[in-house]
Scaffold this motif. Structure first.
Motif, PDB file in Angstrom:
ATOM      1  N   ASP A  47       0.831  -1.208   0.000  1.00  7.28           N
ATOM      2  CA  ASP A  47       0.000   0.000   0.000  1.00  7.28           C
ATOM      3  C   ASP A  47       0.866   1.258   0.000  1.00  7.28           C
ATOM      4  O   ASP A  47       0.576   2.226  -0.705  1.00  7.28           O
ATOM      5  CB  ASP A  47      -0.921   0.016   1.223  1.00  7.28           C
ATOM      6  CG  ASP A  47      -2.081  -0.961   1.093  1.00  7.28           C
ATOM      7  OD1 ASP A  47      -2.755  -0.947   0.052  1.00  7.28           O
ATOM      8  OD2 ASP A  47      -2.305  -1.726   2.038  1.00  7.28           O
ATOM      9  N   ILE A  48       1.920   1.231   0.811  1.00  9.29           N
ATOM     10  CA  ILE A  48       2.800   2.392   0.900  1.00  9.29           C
ATOM     11  C   ILE A  48       3.458   2.661  -0.450  1.00  9.29           C
ATOM     12  O   ILE A  48       3.554   3.814  -0.898  1.00  9.29           O
ATOM     13  CB  ILE A  48       3.853   2.182   2.005  1.00  9.29           C
ATOM     14  CG1 ILE A  48       3.188   2.204   3.387  1.00  9.29           C
ATOM     15  CG2 ILE A  48       4.943   3.249   1.930  1.00  9.29           C
ATOM     16  CD1 ILE A  48       4.102   1.770   4.521  1.00  9.29           C
ATOM     17  N   ALA A  49       3.907   1.618  -1.127  1.00  8.09           N
ATOM     18  CA  ALA A  49       4.554   1.789  -2.428  1.00  8.09           C
ATOM     19  C   ALA A  49       3.582   2.367  -3.455  1.00  8.09           C
ATOM     20  O   ALA A  49       3.952   3.212  -4.279  1.00  8.09           O
ATOM     21  CB  ALA A  49       5.110   0.450  -2.904  1.00  8.09           C
ATOM     22  N   ARG A  50       2.317   1.931  -3.404  1.00  2.47           N
ATOM     23  CA  ARG A  50       1.333   2.418  -4.377  1.00  2.47           C
ATOM     24  C   ARG A  50       0.825   3.818  -4.046  1.00  2.47           C
ATOM     25  O   ARG A  50       0.262   4.497  -4.900  1.00  2.47           O
ATOM     26  CB  ARG A  50       0.144   1.449  -4.449  1.00  2.47           C
ATOM     27  CG  ARG A  50       0.482   0.138  -5.141  1.00  2.47           C
ATOM     28  CD  ARG A  50      -0.752  -0.665  -5.481  1.00  2.47           C
ATOM     29  NE  ARG A  50      -1.499  -1.082  -4.322  1.00  2.47           N
ATOM     30  CZ  ARG A  50      -2.701  -0.632  -3.988  1.00  2.47           C
ATOM     31  NH1 ARG A  50      -3.306   0.286  -4.749  1.00  2.47           N
ATOM     32  NH2 ARG A  50      -3.324  -1.078  -2.911  1.00  2.47           N
ATOM     33  N   PHE A  51       1.032   4.253  -2.804  1.00  7.42           N
ATOM     34  CA  PHE A  51       0.566   5.577  -2.414  1.00  7.42           C
ATOM     35  C   PHE A  51       1.270   6.666  -3.218  1.00  7.42           C
ATOM     36  O   PHE A  51       0.675   7.694  -3.554  1.00  7.42           O
ATOM     37  CB  PHE A  51       0.798   5.786  -0.915  1.00  7.42           C
ATOM     38  CG  PHE A  51       0.098   6.988  -0.348  1.00  7.42           C
ATOM     39  CD1 PHE A  51      -1.274   7.007  -0.169  1.00  7.42           C
ATOM     40  CD2 PHE A  51       0.819   8.120   0.009  1.00  7.42           C
ATOM     41  CE1 PHE A  51      -1.919   8.117   0.357  1.00  7.42           C
ATOM     42  CE2 PHE A  51       0.189   9.239   0.538  1.00  7.42           C
ATOM     43  CZ  PHE A  51      -1.186   9.226   0.710  1.00  7.42           C
ATOM     44  N   GLY A  52       2.546   6.448  -3.554  1.00  7.29           N
ATOM     45  CA  GLY A  52       3.263   7.413  -4.376  1.00  7.29           C
ATOM     46  C   GLY A  52       2.648   7.555  -5.751  1.00  7.29           C
ATOM     47  O   GLY A  52       2.546   8.670  -6.299  1.00  7.29           O
ATOM     48  N   THR A  53       2.212   6.441  -6.334  1.00  6.78           N
ATOM     49  CA  THR A  53       1.537   6.492  -7.632  1.00  6.78           C
ATOM     50  C   THR A  53       0.225   7.260  -7.526  1.00  6.78           C
ATOM     51  O   THR A  53      -0.121   8.058  -8.396  1.00  6.78           O
ATOM     52  CB  THR A  53       1.262   5.063  -8.145  1.00  6.78           C
ATOM     53  OG1 THR A  53       2.506   4.363  -8.245  1.00  6.78           O
ATOM     54  CG2 THR A  53       0.573   5.086  -9.495  1.00  6.78           C
TER      55      THR A  53
END
Length: 532
Positions: free
Chosen positions: A115-121
Protein backbone atom coordinates in the motif's frame (compact mmCIF):
# COMPACT_ATOMS: atom_id res chain seq x y z
CA UNK A 1 -6.20 63.86 -0.52
CA UNK A 2 -7.45 62.32 2.73
CA UNK A 3 -6.14 58.82 3.57
CA UNK A 4 -8.46 55.88 2.93
CA UNK A 5 -10.09 54.83 6.20
CA UNK A 6 -9.78 51.05 6.67
CA UNK A 7 -11.41 48.94 9.39
CA UNK A 8 -9.87 45.54 10.17
CA UNK A 9 -12.03 43.19 12.23
CA UNK A 10 -9.67 40.78 13.98
CA UNK A 11 -6.10 41.03 15.26
CA UNK A 12 -4.95 37.49 14.56
CA UNK A 13 -2.35 36.56 11.96
CA UNK A 14 -4.42 37.76 8.99
CA UNK A 15 -5.52 41.04 10.59
CA UNK A 16 -2.01 41.85 11.82
CA UNK A 17 -0.55 41.08 8.39
CA UNK A 18 -3.06 43.38 6.68
CA UNK A 19 -2.31 46.12 9.22
CA UNK A 20 1.44 45.61 8.75
CA UNK A 21 1.21 46.04 4.96
CA UNK A 22 -1.08 49.07 5.21
CA UNK A 23 1.07 50.72 7.89
CA UNK A 24 3.89 51.03 5.37
CA UNK A 25 1.82 53.68 3.57
CA UNK A 26 0.82 56.15 6.32
CA UNK A 27 0.05 58.83 3.76
CA UNK A 28 -2.47 56.58 1.97
CA UNK A 29 -4.28 54.71 4.75
CA UNK A 30 -5.75 55.42 8.16
CA UNK A 31 -6.38 52.03 9.78
CA UNK A 32 -8.32 50.89 12.85
CA UNK A 33 -7.91 47.31 14.08
CA UNK A 34 -10.72 45.93 16.24
CA UNK A 35 -10.54 42.78 18.35
CA UNK A 36 -12.67 41.58 21.25
CA UNK A 37 -9.59 40.19 23.04
CA UNK A 38 -7.34 42.52 25.07
CA UNK A 39 -4.21 41.32 23.26
CA UNK A 40 -3.50 40.59 19.58
CA UNK A 41 -2.82 37.10 18.26
CA UNK A 42 -6.15 35.37 17.76
CA UNK A 43 -5.44 31.64 18.08
CA UNK A 44 -1.71 32.34 18.51
CA UNK A 45 -1.56 32.77 22.27
CA UNK A 46 0.86 32.03 25.10
CA UNK A 47 -0.02 30.80 28.59
CA UNK A 48 2.08 31.27 31.74
CA UNK A 49 3.15 28.11 33.59
CA UNK A 50 5.15 27.45 36.76
CA UNK A 51 8.87 27.47 35.84
CA UNK A 52 9.85 25.72 39.06
CA UNK A 53 7.52 22.84 38.22
CA UNK A 54 7.98 22.58 34.45
CA UNK A 55 11.32 24.15 33.56
CA UNK A 56 9.86 27.06 31.55
CA UNK A 57 7.67 30.07 32.29
CA UNK A 58 5.23 29.81 29.35
CA UNK A 59 3.85 27.62 26.60
CA UNK A 60 2.53 28.56 23.20
CA UNK A 61 -1.09 27.56 22.87
CA UNK A 62 -3.21 27.03 19.76
CA UNK A 63 -0.36 27.55 17.28
CA UNK A 64 2.87 25.63 17.73
CA UNK A 65 5.09 26.10 14.70
CA UNK A 66 5.41 25.80 10.96
CA UNK A 67 7.10 24.08 8.05
CA UNK A 68 10.34 25.49 6.57
CA UNK A 69 8.25 26.12 3.43
CA UNK A 70 6.21 28.78 5.26
CA UNK A 71 8.36 31.63 4.03
CA UNK A 72 6.01 34.53 4.87
CA UNK A 73 5.58 33.43 8.49
CA UNK A 74 9.31 33.00 9.00
CA UNK A 75 10.07 36.30 7.27
CA UNK A 76 7.70 38.32 9.45
CA UNK A 77 9.37 36.82 12.53
CA UNK A 78 12.76 38.01 11.30
CA UNK A 79 11.38 41.45 10.46
CA UNK A 80 10.25 41.79 14.08
CA UNK A 81 13.51 40.55 15.59
CA UNK A 82 12.30 37.05 16.45
CA UNK A 83 13.33 33.64 15.16
CA UNK A 84 11.79 30.20 15.02
CA UNK A 85 13.70 27.24 16.42
CA UNK A 86 14.37 24.22 14.18
CA UNK A 87 13.05 21.02 15.69
CA UNK A 88 12.94 17.45 14.45
CA UNK A 89 9.33 16.38 13.87
CA UNK A 90 9.15 12.89 15.33
CA UNK A 91 5.72 11.26 15.38
CA UNK A 92 4.22 8.33 17.27
CA UNK A 93 0.97 6.96 15.84
CA UNK A 94 -1.06 4.18 17.41
CA UNK A 95 -0.42 1.63 20.15
CA UNK A 96 1.38 -1.73 20.13
CA UNK A 97 0.45 -3.70 16.99
CA UNK A 98 -0.94 -0.53 15.39
CA UNK A 99 2.13 1.59 16.16
CA UNK A 100 4.21 3.32 13.52
CA UNK A 101 6.60 6.24 13.41
CA UNK A 102 8.92 8.12 11.10
CA UNK A 103 11.85 7.35 13.41
CA UNK A 104 12.16 3.59 12.80
CA UNK A 105 10.14 1.03 10.79
CA UNK A 106 7.57 -0.97 12.71
CA UNK A 107 5.65 -4.17 12.01
CA UNK A 108 2.80 -2.02 10.71
CA UNK A 109 4.90 -0.37 7.99
CA UNK A 110 6.16 -3.81 6.95
CA UNK A 111 2.59 -5.11 6.84
CA UNK A 112 1.46 -2.27 4.55
CA UNK A 113 4.54 -2.28 2.30
CA UNK A 114 2.50 -2.72 -0.91
CA UNK A 115 0.00 0.00 0.00
CA UNK A 116 2.80 2.39 0.90
CA UNK A 117 4.55 1.79 -2.43
CA UNK A 118 1.33 2.42 -4.38
CA UNK A 119 0.57 5.58 -2.41
CA UNK A 120 3.26 7.41 -4.38
CA UNK A 121 1.54 6.49 -7.63
CA UNK A 122 -1.76 7.74 -6.23
CA UNK A 123 -0.17 11.10 -5.37
CA UNK A 124 1.11 11.45 -8.95
CA UNK A 125 -2.33 10.69 -10.41
CA UNK A 126 -4.01 13.15 -8.02
CA UNK A 127 -1.51 15.84 -8.99
CA UNK A 128 -2.16 15.27 -12.70
CA UNK A 129 -5.94 15.34 -12.18
CA UNK A 130 -6.05 17.92 -9.40
CA UNK A 131 -9.33 19.62 -10.34
CA UNK A 132 -11.58 16.53 -10.17
CA UNK A 133 -9.72 15.18 -7.14
CA UNK A 134 -10.37 18.46 -5.31
CA UNK A 135 -13.96 17.22 -5.00
CA UNK A 136 -13.10 13.62 -4.12
CA UNK A 137 -12.75 12.98 -0.37
CA UNK A 138 -9.92 10.87 1.00
CA UNK A 139 -12.13 7.90 1.88
CA UNK A 140 -13.34 7.69 -1.73
CA UNK A 141 -9.80 8.11 -3.07
CA UNK A 142 -8.68 5.16 -0.95
CA UNK A 143 -11.35 2.98 -2.56
CA UNK A 144 -10.55 4.24 -6.07
CA UNK A 145 -6.94 3.13 -5.72
CA UNK A 146 -7.94 -0.08 -3.92
CA UNK A 147 -6.02 0.58 -0.74
CA UNK A 148 -6.79 -1.72 2.17
CA UNK A 149 -9.19 -0.45 4.81
CA UNK A 150 -6.58 -0.89 7.55
CA UNK A 151 -4.02 1.16 5.61
CA UNK A 152 -6.48 4.03 5.43
CA UNK A 153 -7.53 3.73 9.07
CA UNK A 154 -4.10 3.26 10.61
CA UNK A 155 -1.77 5.27 8.39
CA UNK A 156 -3.57 7.72 6.10
CA UNK A 157 -6.16 9.10 8.51
CA UNK A 158 -3.62 9.88 11.28
CA UNK A 159 -1.50 11.70 8.70
CA UNK A 160 -4.47 13.75 7.54
CA UNK A 161 -5.20 14.70 11.14
CA UNK A 162 -1.56 15.72 11.61
CA UNK A 163 -1.60 17.90 8.51
CA UNK A 164 -4.89 19.67 9.09
CA UNK A 165 -6.16 19.22 12.64
CA UNK A 166 -9.31 18.11 10.91
CA UNK A 167 -11.78 17.92 13.76
CA UNK A 168 -12.40 14.19 13.14
CA UNK A 169 -13.50 14.87 9.58
CA UNK A 170 -10.46 13.03 8.21
CA UNK A 171 -12.31 10.75 5.73
CA UNK A 172 -13.93 13.77 4.07
CA UNK A 173 -10.82 15.88 3.39
CA UNK A 174 -10.16 16.81 -0.23
CA UNK A 175 -7.69 14.40 -1.87
CA UNK A 176 -6.10 17.27 -3.81
CA UNK A 177 -5.24 19.09 -0.59
CA UNK A 178 -3.69 15.91 0.83
CA UNK A 179 -1.51 15.69 -2.29
CA UNK A 180 -0.42 19.31 -1.91
CA UNK A 181 1.02 18.83 1.56
CA UNK A 182 3.30 16.19 0.07
CA UNK A 183 4.13 17.89 -3.24
CA UNK A 184 3.45 21.64 -3.22
CA UNK A 185 6.68 23.59 -2.50
CA UNK A 186 4.73 26.29 -0.63
CA UNK A 187 2.68 23.91 1.52
CA UNK A 188 4.55 20.64 1.91
CA UNK A 189 5.06 19.25 5.39
CA UNK A 190 6.54 15.82 4.69
CA UNK A 191 8.40 13.97 1.95
CA UNK A 192 6.85 10.76 0.69
CA UNK A 193 8.94 7.59 1.01
CA UNK A 194 7.95 4.44 -0.94
CA UNK A 195 9.12 2.15 1.88
CA UNK A 196 8.07 3.92 5.08
CA UNK A 197 5.46 6.42 3.77
CA UNK A 198 7.29 9.33 5.43
CA UNK A 199 10.88 10.06 4.43
CA UNK A 200 13.00 10.31 7.58
CA UNK A 201 12.40 13.03 10.16
CA UNK A 202 11.55 16.45 8.72
CA UNK A 203 12.76 19.68 10.22
CA UNK A 204 9.96 21.90 11.45
CA UNK A 205 10.14 25.25 13.22
CA UNK A 206 8.77 25.98 16.69
CA UNK A 207 7.60 29.54 17.23
CA UNK A 208 9.06 31.86 19.91
CA UNK A 209 6.84 33.36 22.60
CA UNK A 210 3.71 34.25 20.64
CA UNK A 211 2.41 36.75 23.18
CA UNK A 212 5.66 38.71 22.91
CA UNK A 213 5.78 38.32 19.13
CA UNK A 214 2.31 39.77 18.60
CA UNK A 215 2.96 42.55 21.10
CA UNK A 216 6.08 43.49 19.10
CA UNK A 217 4.05 43.23 15.90
CA UNK A 218 1.48 45.64 17.34
CA UNK A 219 4.19 48.10 18.39
CA UNK A 220 5.80 47.93 14.95
CA UNK A 221 2.51 48.59 13.15
CA UNK A 222 1.42 51.33 15.56
CA UNK A 223 4.77 53.11 15.19
CA UNK A 224 3.66 54.35 11.77
CA UNK A 225 1.01 56.42 13.60
CA UNK A 226 -1.45 55.56 10.85
CA UNK A 227 -2.84 52.49 12.63
CA UNK A 228 -4.97 52.54 15.79
CA UNK A 229 -5.63 49.36 17.77
CA UNK A 230 -8.96 49.10 19.56
CA UNK A 231 -8.35 45.87 21.45
CA UNK A 232 -10.99 44.69 23.88
CA UNK A 233 -13.46 46.39 21.53
CA UNK A 234 -15.90 43.94 19.97
CA UNK A 235 -17.53 44.79 16.65
CA UNK A 236 -21.20 43.89 17.08
CA UNK A 237 -22.64 44.61 13.64
CA UNK A 238 -22.29 46.37 10.33
CA UNK A 239 -24.77 49.23 10.61
CA UNK A 240 -24.61 50.18 6.95
CA UNK A 241 -22.58 49.41 3.87
CA UNK A 242 -23.80 51.93 1.31
CA UNK A 243 -21.53 52.83 -1.59
CA UNK A 244 -18.17 53.90 -0.16
CA UNK A 245 -19.30 54.46 3.44
CA UNK A 246 -19.23 51.56 5.91
CA UNK A 247 -20.46 52.13 9.45
CA UNK A 248 -19.57 49.74 12.28
CA UNK A 249 -21.04 49.38 15.74
CA UNK A 250 -18.70 48.21 18.50
CA UNK A 251 -18.54 47.93 22.27
CA UNK A 252 -16.33 50.18 24.39
CA UNK A 253 -14.96 48.88 27.72
CA UNK A 254 -15.55 51.07 30.75
CA UNK A 255 -13.46 51.54 33.88
CA UNK A 256 -14.35 49.75 37.10
CA UNK A 257 -16.11 46.96 35.14
CA UNK A 258 -19.06 49.17 34.35
CA UNK A 259 -21.39 48.06 31.58
CA UNK A 260 -19.94 48.47 28.12
CA UNK A 261 -21.22 51.23 25.92
CA UNK A 262 -21.79 51.16 22.17
CA UNK A 263 -20.13 53.43 19.67
CA UNK A 264 -20.06 53.81 15.88
CA UNK A 265 -17.37 54.66 13.35
CA UNK A 266 -17.38 55.18 9.58
CA UNK A 267 -14.83 53.77 7.13
CA UNK A 268 -14.16 53.61 3.40
CA UNK A 269 -12.95 49.99 3.31
CA UNK A 270 -13.53 46.91 5.45
CA UNK A 271 -11.36 43.83 6.00
CA UNK A 272 -12.91 40.87 7.80
CA UNK A 273 -9.91 39.14 9.39
CA UNK A 274 -12.11 36.88 11.49
CA UNK A 275 -13.78 33.52 11.00
CA UNK A 276 -16.49 33.12 8.38
CA UNK A 277 -19.28 32.64 10.92
CA UNK A 278 -18.46 35.93 12.61
CA UNK A 279 -18.21 37.81 9.31
CA UNK A 280 -21.60 36.49 8.20
CA UNK A 281 -23.22 37.37 11.53
CA UNK A 282 -21.80 40.90 11.51
CA UNK A 283 -22.98 41.55 7.96
CA UNK A 284 -26.49 40.38 8.81
CA UNK A 285 -29.01 41.67 6.29
CA UNK A 286 -26.26 43.63 4.50
CA UNK A 287 -24.66 40.39 3.24
CA UNK A 288 -24.97 39.84 -0.48
CA UNK A 289 -26.26 36.57 -1.94
CA UNK A 290 -22.74 35.32 -2.71
CA UNK A 291 -21.46 36.34 0.73
CA UNK A 292 -24.28 34.50 2.50
CA UNK A 293 -23.68 31.34 0.51
CA UNK A 294 -19.89 31.27 0.61
CA UNK A 295 -19.55 32.23 4.27
CA UNK A 296 -22.37 29.91 5.22
CA UNK A 297 -20.63 26.95 3.57
CA UNK A 298 -17.68 27.02 5.99
CA UNK A 299 -18.25 24.28 8.56
CA UNK A 300 -16.87 24.70 12.06
CA UNK A 301 -16.45 22.11 14.79
CA UNK A 302 -15.83 22.54 18.51
CA UNK A 303 -12.63 21.08 19.96
CA UNK A 304 -11.32 20.96 23.51
CA UNK A 305 -7.61 21.35 24.31
CA UNK A 306 -6.37 20.24 27.72
CA UNK A 307 -2.84 21.28 28.65
CA UNK A 308 -1.59 18.95 31.35
CA UNK A 309 1.32 17.11 32.97
CA UNK A 310 -0.29 13.67 33.26
CA UNK A 311 2.53 11.38 32.08
CA UNK A 312 0.57 8.28 33.11
CA UNK A 313 -2.30 9.27 30.80
CA UNK A 314 0.18 9.69 27.94
CA UNK A 315 1.74 6.27 28.55
CA UNK A 316 -1.70 4.61 28.54
CA UNK A 317 -2.70 6.06 25.18
CA UNK A 318 0.56 6.43 23.25
CA UNK A 319 3.95 4.87 22.69
CA UNK A 320 6.08 7.46 24.46
CA UNK A 321 9.39 5.57 24.73
CA UNK A 322 11.42 3.38 22.42
CA UNK A 323 10.49 -0.30 22.64
CA UNK A 324 12.59 -2.61 20.42
CA UNK A 325 9.72 -5.12 20.28
CA UNK A 326 7.77 -2.59 18.16
CA UNK A 327 10.41 -2.56 15.41
CA UNK A 328 10.06 -4.45 12.14
CA UNK A 329 12.23 -7.61 11.92
CA UNK A 330 14.32 -6.09 9.13
CA UNK A 331 14.64 -2.63 10.69
CA UNK A 332 18.12 -1.17 9.97
CA UNK A 333 20.47 -1.31 12.92
CA UNK A 334 21.38 2.37 12.59
CA UNK A 335 17.70 3.38 12.81
CA UNK A 336 17.26 1.29 15.95
CA UNK A 337 20.44 2.70 17.49
CA UNK A 338 19.20 6.22 16.81
CA UNK A 339 15.75 5.45 18.23
CA UNK A 340 17.14 3.84 21.36
CA UNK A 341 18.97 7.05 22.21
CA UNK A 342 16.87 9.80 20.61
CA UNK A 343 13.24 8.70 20.27
CA UNK A 344 11.53 11.95 21.32
CA UNK A 345 8.06 12.18 19.72
CA UNK A 346 6.50 15.61 19.45
CA UNK A 347 3.18 14.47 18.06
CA UNK A 348 0.94 11.53 18.95
CA UNK A 349 -2.39 10.18 17.77
CA UNK A 350 -4.76 7.76 19.48
CA UNK A 351 -7.53 6.12 17.45
CA UNK A 352 -10.74 4.99 19.07
CA UNK A 353 -11.09 1.19 18.89
CA UNK A 354 -14.81 1.52 18.10
CA UNK A 355 -14.25 3.97 15.21
CA UNK A 356 -10.74 4.12 13.77
CA UNK A 357 -11.61 6.98 11.43
CA UNK A 358 -11.81 9.16 14.54
CA UNK A 359 -8.97 10.04 16.85
CA UNK A 360 -7.54 12.43 19.36
CA UNK A 361 -4.05 13.90 19.27
CA UNK A 362 -1.40 15.14 21.65
CA UNK A 363 1.74 17.26 21.58
CA UNK A 364 4.69 16.88 23.92
CA UNK A 365 5.28 20.60 24.37
CA UNK A 366 8.47 20.00 26.36
CA UNK A 367 9.97 18.26 23.34
CA UNK A 368 8.47 20.72 20.85
CA UNK A 369 8.93 24.21 22.26
CA UNK A 370 12.44 25.69 22.59
CA UNK A 371 12.00 27.52 25.91
CA UNK A 372 12.24 24.13 27.64
CA UNK A 373 15.77 23.88 26.25
CA UNK A 374 16.76 27.34 27.42
CA UNK A 375 15.86 29.47 24.39
CA UNK A 376 14.81 33.06 25.18
CA UNK A 377 11.26 34.22 24.32
CA UNK A 378 12.52 35.83 21.11
CA UNK A 379 13.88 32.51 19.89
CA UNK A 380 17.50 31.76 18.94
CA UNK A 381 18.34 35.36 18.04
CA UNK A 382 20.95 37.70 19.49
CA UNK A 383 20.15 40.70 17.35
CA UNK A 384 16.98 42.76 17.03
CA UNK A 385 16.40 44.97 13.96
CA UNK A 386 16.62 48.66 14.84
CA UNK A 387 13.75 49.66 12.57
CA UNK A 388 10.18 48.41 12.75
CA UNK A 389 10.40 47.78 9.00
CA UNK A 390 13.99 46.53 8.86
CA UNK A 391 14.65 44.06 6.06
CA UNK A 392 17.93 42.53 7.26
CA UNK A 393 17.34 39.35 9.26
CA UNK A 394 18.89 39.18 12.70
CA UNK A 395 21.97 37.07 13.20
CA UNK A 396 21.25 33.76 14.85
CA UNK A 397 23.01 31.85 17.54
CA UNK A 398 22.25 28.41 18.82
CA UNK A 399 19.72 28.36 21.63
CA UNK A 400 21.09 28.05 25.10
CA UNK A 401 20.94 24.37 25.95
CA UNK A 402 19.64 23.06 29.23
CA UNK A 403 18.54 19.61 30.20
CA UNK A 404 14.87 18.92 29.71
CA UNK A 405 12.98 17.86 32.81
CA UNK A 406 12.15 14.16 33.16
CA UNK A 407 9.15 12.80 31.27
CA UNK A 408 7.08 12.81 34.46
CA UNK A 409 7.34 16.62 34.48
CA UNK A 410 6.72 17.23 30.79
CA UNK A 411 3.93 19.51 29.62
CA UNK A 412 1.51 17.96 27.14
CA UNK A 413 -1.41 19.24 25.16
CA UNK A 414 -4.18 16.83 24.20
CA UNK A 415 -6.78 17.87 21.65
CA UNK A 416 -10.23 16.30 21.74
CA UNK A 417 -11.89 16.76 18.37
CA UNK A 418 -15.46 17.46 17.28
CA UNK A 419 -17.52 17.71 20.45
CA UNK A 420 -20.84 17.09 18.69
CA UNK A 421 -19.70 14.16 16.56
CA UNK A 422 -17.11 12.46 18.76
CA UNK A 423 -17.60 13.75 22.30
CA UNK A 424 -18.95 10.43 23.54
CA UNK A 425 -15.64 8.77 22.60
CA UNK A 426 -13.32 11.27 24.28
CA UNK A 427 -10.86 10.04 26.91
CA UNK A 428 -10.61 13.46 28.58
CA UNK A 429 -11.89 12.09 31.89
CA UNK A 430 -8.69 10.05 32.11
CA UNK A 431 -6.58 13.17 32.63
CA UNK A 432 -6.31 13.77 36.36
CA UNK A 433 -7.63 17.11 37.55
CA UNK A 434 -4.55 17.88 39.64
CA UNK A 435 -2.38 17.43 36.54
CA UNK A 436 -4.35 19.87 34.38
CA UNK A 437 -2.73 23.20 33.60
CA UNK A 438 -5.36 24.79 31.35
CA UNK A 439 -8.46 23.95 29.33
CA UNK A 440 -9.61 25.84 26.26
CA UNK A 441 -12.33 25.43 23.68
CA UNK A 442 -11.62 26.17 20.02
CA UNK A 443 -13.82 26.64 16.99
CA UNK A 444 -12.02 24.66 14.31
CA UNK A 445 -12.60 24.88 10.57
CA UNK A 446 -13.32 21.59 8.83
CA UNK A 447 -11.43 20.83 5.62
CA UNK A 448 -14.14 18.63 4.14
CA UNK A 449 -14.14 18.25 0.36
CA UNK A 450 -17.23 20.48 0.32
CA UNK A 451 -15.00 23.35 1.47
CA UNK A 452 -13.14 23.08 -1.84
CA UNK A 453 -16.37 22.95 -3.81
CA UNK A 454 -18.47 25.62 -2.10
CA UNK A 455 -15.95 28.03 -0.54
CA UNK A 456 -12.41 28.12 -1.98
CA UNK A 457 -13.20 28.55 -5.71
CA UNK A 458 -15.85 31.18 -4.96
CA UNK A 459 -13.84 33.48 -2.68
CA UNK A 460 -12.79 35.68 -5.61
CA UNK A 461 -16.41 36.81 -6.09
CA UNK A 462 -17.14 38.42 -2.69
CA UNK A 463 -13.55 39.62 -2.23
CA UNK A 464 -13.33 43.29 -3.14
CA UNK A 465 -17.06 43.78 -3.68
CA UNK A 466 -18.90 46.36 -1.60
CA UNK A 467 -15.54 47.72 -0.39
CA UNK A 468 -15.08 44.52 1.62
CA UNK A 469 -12.18 42.03 1.76
CA UNK A 470 -12.10 38.66 3.52
CA UNK A 471 -8.91 37.35 5.09
CA UNK A 472 -8.10 34.33 7.22
CA UNK A 473 -6.76 30.81 6.82
CA UNK A 474 -10.34 29.56 6.44
CA UNK A 475 -10.41 31.00 2.91
CA UNK A 476 -8.20 28.07 1.80
CA UNK A 477 -6.50 25.94 4.45
CA UNK A 478 -6.03 26.22 8.21
CA UNK A 479 -2.34 27.15 8.32
CA UNK A 480 -0.63 30.16 9.89
CA UNK A 481 1.15 30.79 6.60
CA UNK A 482 -2.12 31.16 4.71
CA UNK A 483 -3.50 33.47 7.37
CA UNK A 484 -0.48 35.75 7.00
CA UNK A 485 -0.64 35.63 3.20
CA UNK A 486 -4.37 36.36 3.17
CA UNK A 487 -3.84 39.53 5.20
CA UNK A 488 -1.15 40.73 2.82
CA UNK A 489 -3.47 40.00 -0.11
CA UNK A 490 -6.36 42.02 1.38
CA UNK A 491 -4.04 45.01 1.91
CA UNK A 492 -2.61 44.61 -1.58
CA UNK A 493 -6.10 44.79 -3.11
CA UNK A 494 -6.53 48.14 -1.38
CA UNK A 495 -3.34 49.49 -2.93
CA UNK A 496 -0.63 48.59 -0.41
CA UNK A 497 2.62 47.04 -1.57
CA UNK A 498 3.34 43.39 -0.90
CA UNK A 499 5.84 43.77 1.98
CA UNK A 500 8.23 41.06 0.78
CA UNK A 501 8.34 42.01 -2.87
CA UNK A 502 11.30 40.39 -4.62
CA UNK A 503 11.57 37.50 -2.14
CA UNK A 504 10.74 34.61 -4.45
CA UNK A 505 10.14 32.13 -1.63
CA UNK A 506 7.56 34.45 -0.09
CA UNK A 507 6.05 35.64 -3.36
CA UNK A 508 5.30 32.14 -4.65
CA UNK A 509 2.43 31.50 -2.26
CA UNK A 510 1.31 35.14 -2.37
CA UNK A 511 0.83 34.97 -6.15
CA UNK A 512 -1.04 31.70 -5.88
CA UNK A 513 -3.29 33.01 -3.11
CA UNK A 514 -4.00 36.27 -4.92
CA UNK A 515 -5.12 34.37 -8.01
CA UNK A 516 -7.15 31.78 -6.12
CA UNK A 517 -8.95 33.93 -3.52
CA UNK A 518 -9.08 37.28 -5.34
CA UNK A 519 -9.03 36.28 -9.00
CA UNK A 520 -6.28 38.78 -9.85
CA UNK A 521 -2.57 38.84 -10.62
CA UNK A 522 0.03 41.04 -9.02
CA UNK A 523 0.10 44.53 -10.49
CA UNK A 524 2.07 45.03 -13.68
CA UNK A 525 4.96 46.76 -11.93
CA UNK A 526 5.24 43.87 -9.44
CA UNK A 527 5.48 40.93 -11.80
CA UNK A 528 7.97 39.55 -14.25
CA UNK A 529 6.42 38.15 -17.39
CA UNK A 530 2.81 37.93 -18.49
CA UNK A 531 1.98 34.74 -16.57
CA UNK A 532 3.64 35.71 -13.27
Amino acid sequence: MAPTRVAIVGAGASGMSAAYALSRHPEKFSVTVFDEQPVPGGMATSLPIDPARFGASYINDGVQGCSPAFANSLRILRELGFAAEPVQMQISFGLRDDFWSNVFPSDLTARFAKDIARFGTALKVIKALEVPFAFIPVHVMLRIFRFSTDFGDKMVYPLVALFFGTGNQTPYISSAILERVFKDPSMKLFEYDPKSLLASIPTMYAFPNLHDLYAAWQRSVASSRSVTFLLDHKVTRIVSRARSRITLEYTVPQPDDAARTLDHAAFDELIFACDADTARKLLGTHASFIERNVLGSVKYLHDLTITHADADYMRRHYETAFDPSLAAPDAPADALDFASERFRPLYYTYQYPSDRAKLEMSFDLTHYQPQFRGAPPTGPSNSVPSSPHATDPPTHAASAQQAEPPFSKHVFQTIFLDRDGSGSLWTADGIRQEKRVAEKWWKQQSHRWQHYAKVVPWMMWPNGRHHTQFAGAWTVLNMHELAVTSGFAAAYRLGAEYPFRGDEECERLFRLYLGLSHGVRMRKEDRKGFFA
